[in-house]
Design a protein around this motif. Structure first.
Motif, PDB file in Angstrom:
ATOM      1  N   UNK A 174      -4.215  10.423   0.886  1.00  0.00           N
ATOM      2  CA  UNK A 174      -4.931  11.181  -0.141  1.00  0.00           C
ATOM      3  C   UNK A 174      -4.126  11.369  -1.434  1.00  0.00           C
ATOM      4  N   UNK A 175      -2.898  10.925  -1.457  1.00  0.00           N
ATOM      5  CA  UNK A 175      -2.056  11.163  -2.618  1.00  0.00           C
ATOM      6  C   UNK A 175      -2.477  10.273  -3.788  1.00  0.00           C
ATOM      7  N   UNK A 205      -1.045   1.076  -5.623  1.00  0.00           N
ATOM      8  CA  UNK A 205      -0.603   2.415  -5.975  1.00  0.00           C
ATOM      9  C   UNK A 205      -0.445   3.324  -4.768  1.00  0.00           C
ATOM     10  N   UNK A 206      -0.494   2.761  -3.574  1.00  0.00           N
ATOM     11  CA  UNK A 206      -0.415   3.547  -2.350  1.00  0.00           C
ATOM     12  C   UNK A 206       1.004   3.580  -1.793  1.00  0.00           C
ATOM     13  N   UNK A 207       1.242   4.612  -0.977  1.00  0.00           N
ATOM     14  CA  UNK A 207       2.461   4.696  -0.187  1.00  0.00           C
ATOM     15  C   UNK A 207       2.119   4.235   1.219  1.00  0.00           C
ATOM     16  N   UNK A 208       2.850   3.247   1.719  1.00  0.00           N
ATOM     17  CA  UNK A 208       2.490   2.600   2.975  1.00  0.00           C
ATOM     18  C   UNK A 208       3.628   2.634   3.985  1.00  0.00           C
ATOM     19  N   UNK A 209       3.260   2.836   5.245  1.00  0.00           N
ATOM     20  CA  UNK A 209       4.207   2.676   6.343  1.00  0.00           C
ATOM     21  C   UNK A 209       4.401   1.171   6.549  1.00  0.00           C
ATOM     22  N   UNK A 210       5.624   0.658   6.576  1.00  0.00           N
ATOM     23  CA  UNK A 210       5.836  -0.787   6.719  1.00  0.00           C
ATOM     24  C   UNK A 210       5.218  -1.337   7.999  1.00  0.00           C
ATOM     25  N   UNK A 211       4.570  -2.488   7.883  1.00  0.00           N
ATOM     26  CA  UNK A 211       3.977  -3.130   9.052  1.00  0.00           C
ATOM     27  C   UNK A 211       5.049  -3.468  10.085  1.00  0.00           C
ATOM     28  N   UNK A 212       6.271  -3.709   9.621  1.00  0.00           N
ATOM     29  CA  UNK A 212       7.355  -4.029  10.554  1.00  0.00           C
ATOM     30  C   UNK A 212       7.640  -2.883  11.524  1.00  0.00           C
ATOM     31  N   UNK A 233      -2.843  -2.676  15.863  1.00  0.00           N
ATOM     32  CA  UNK A 233      -2.645  -1.881  14.652  1.00  0.00           C
ATOM     33  C   UNK A 233      -1.634  -2.557  13.733  1.00  0.00           C
ATOM     34  N   UNK A 234      -0.603  -3.162  14.312  1.00  0.00           N
ATOM     35  CA  UNK A 234       0.406  -3.859  13.514  1.00  0.00           C
ATOM     36  C   UNK A 234      -0.214  -5.027  12.759  1.00  0.00           C
ATOM     37  N   UNK A 235      -1.097  -5.761  13.443  1.00  0.00           N
ATOM     38  CA  UNK A 235      -1.730  -6.937  12.829  1.00  0.00           C
ATOM     39  C   UNK A 235      -2.642  -6.562  11.672  1.00  0.00           C
ATOM     40  N   UNK A 236      -3.086  -5.302  11.642  1.00  0.00           N
ATOM     41  CA  UNK A 236      -4.038  -4.885  10.613  1.00  0.00           C
ATOM     42  C   UNK A 236      -3.483  -3.816   9.676  1.00  0.00           C
ATOM     43  N   UNK A 237      -2.175  -3.570   9.769  1.00  0.00           N
ATOM     44  CA  UNK A 237      -1.542  -2.621   8.856  1.00  0.00           C
ATOM     45  C   UNK A 237      -1.532  -3.207   7.442  1.00  0.00           C
ATOM     46  N   UNK A 238      -1.647  -2.339   6.439  1.00  0.00           N
ATOM     47  CA  UNK A 238      -1.622  -2.800   5.055  1.00  0.00           C
ATOM     48  C   UNK A 238      -0.234  -3.330   4.706  1.00  0.00           C
ATOM     49  N   UNK A 239      -0.206  -4.510   4.098  1.00  0.00           N
ATOM     50  CA  UNK A 239       1.064  -5.154   3.770  1.00  0.00           C
ATOM     51  C   UNK A 239       1.522  -4.835   2.352  1.00  0.00           C
ATOM     52  N   UNK A 240       0.586  -4.459   1.495  1.00  0.00           N
ATOM     53  CA  UNK A 240       0.929  -4.272   0.095  1.00  0.00           C
ATOM     54  C   UNK A 240       0.913  -5.612  -0.625  1.00  0.00           C
TER      55      UNK A 240
END
Length: 342
Positions: A174-175, A205-212, A233-240
């Motif tokens: 939400x940030x 412009x998002x803050x993302x948890x690394x897919x790694x 979930x790892x396969x579909x995490x946002x990569x940026x």
């Protein structure tokens, strides 16, 4: 002592009292409220839950309870009380040195022998709630982190650790550009960024948890009950970042997302869905190559990626509905690569 100006006959005051809404007089009915004695444990299902002096939303607040706090309930209203559109009981609870009334809509029964299943259900419910505020999401992350430290069940350990990553990501969802420069959001970002738990994606412009981090967790629980779920979930995490239609970039992304899931779980729970998503991207790449048949002359490194994807697809279950299309597309891409002398 009252001044003469404040004094008036009771006959004049009575009509005025009738105009005062009943909701502003929570204690007038308190003497008539029927209570039931009890002795049981409850767990708090909301964050920063208010304890009140009386069973009413208008009563004074005497303390606050955090998400996941276990309290002892010694009294309950005999009847459910109306709060807005919700009918629920009120409970008189004790937690450490705090005592007060809490709405039953923010509590649920707690049994120590079932605590991990109860934790799991609370976490899942909060993760699914799209209306949580930033403080609620921070409280959820902190609660899950405590659960991870105290969980003993091998069956649920992986699920809790996955929930920790998901709760962290939700705390950043939400940030926006305005909020990140103000507290407590700014401090929350800084602390997790310095610890390497999140990164800023300039494109979105998002803050993302690394897919790694998801893949590391998937490795940790490989073969366990949560391993397949975590890998998905790892396969579909946002990569940026953004490929912007670049063929080599899209091929590489498929290798490290859907390809990586299928490599680990060729017969997995999500294998067919994963193969479908991979097939759709391969179809797009194949069509794009019709317009750029010589593309691979300038991207010879794509040959290794293509071979890896071909091997992964062949290792998946031939009975999967998407298998023929995936094989056909990756072979066609390989032929274009070979013709281009990549």
């Amino acid at each position: 002592m009252y001044s003469k100006q404040m004094m008036f006959p009771l006959s004049m005051a009575w009509p005025l009292l009738l105009l005062i809404p009943l909701v502003l007089l929570p204690f007038t009915a308190q003497a008539e409220l029927s209570l039931i004695a009890m002795d049981g444990q409850k767990i708090v299902t909301g964050s920063t839950v208010r304890m009140r002096a009386q069973p009413s939303l208008t009563a004074d607040v005497v303390g606050h309870l955090s998400l996941g706090a276990v309290v002892r309930a010694t009294q309950r209203s005999k009847d459910k009380l109306q709060t807005g559109a919700i009918n629920h009981y009120w409970y008189f609870v004790q937690a450490n040195n705090l005592k007060g009334w809490v709405s039953g809509s923010l509590l649920r029964d707690f049994k120590p022998e079932q605590k991990e299943q109860i934790w799991f259900e609370i976490i899942k419910s909060r993760l699914d709630d799209k209306e949580l505020s930033f403080p609620d999401r921070v409280a959820l992350y902190k609660f899950v982190s405590l659960v991870v430290q105290n969980a003993q069940s091998e069956k649920l350990k992986g699920a809790f650790e996955l929930g920790q990553l998901l709760a962290l990501q939700k705390s950043f969802d939400q940030l926006n550009y305005d909020s990140v420069n103000h507290e407590p959001q700014a401090g929350w970002i800084k602390g997790h960024q310095q610890a390497g738990r999140v990164f800023h994606d300039e494109v979105s412009g998002q803050w993302l948890v690394p897919a790694t981090d998801y893949w590391k967790l998937a490795d940790k629980h490989k073969g366990g009950p949560a391993g397949d779920e975590i890998a998905w979930y790892a396969a579909n995490a946002q990569l940026g970042g953004e490929c912007e239609g670049d063929i080599a970039c899209n091929l590489e992304r498929e290798k490290i997302t859907q390809g990586e899931y299928l490599r680990r779980y060729p017969l997995g729970r999500y294998a067919n869905v994963s193969l479908q998503r991979l097939t759709e991207t391969l179809e797009y790449i194949h069509d794009a190559l019709k317009q750029e048949p010589d593309y691979f002359r300038h991207a010879p490194e794509s040959g290794e990626v293509i071979n890896t994807l071909l091997e992964i697809i062949r290792s998946s279950n031939p009975k999967l509905s998407e298998y023929p299309g995936a094989v056909e597309n990756i072979k066609a891409i390989r032929m274009v690569f070979d013709k281009a002398g990549g």
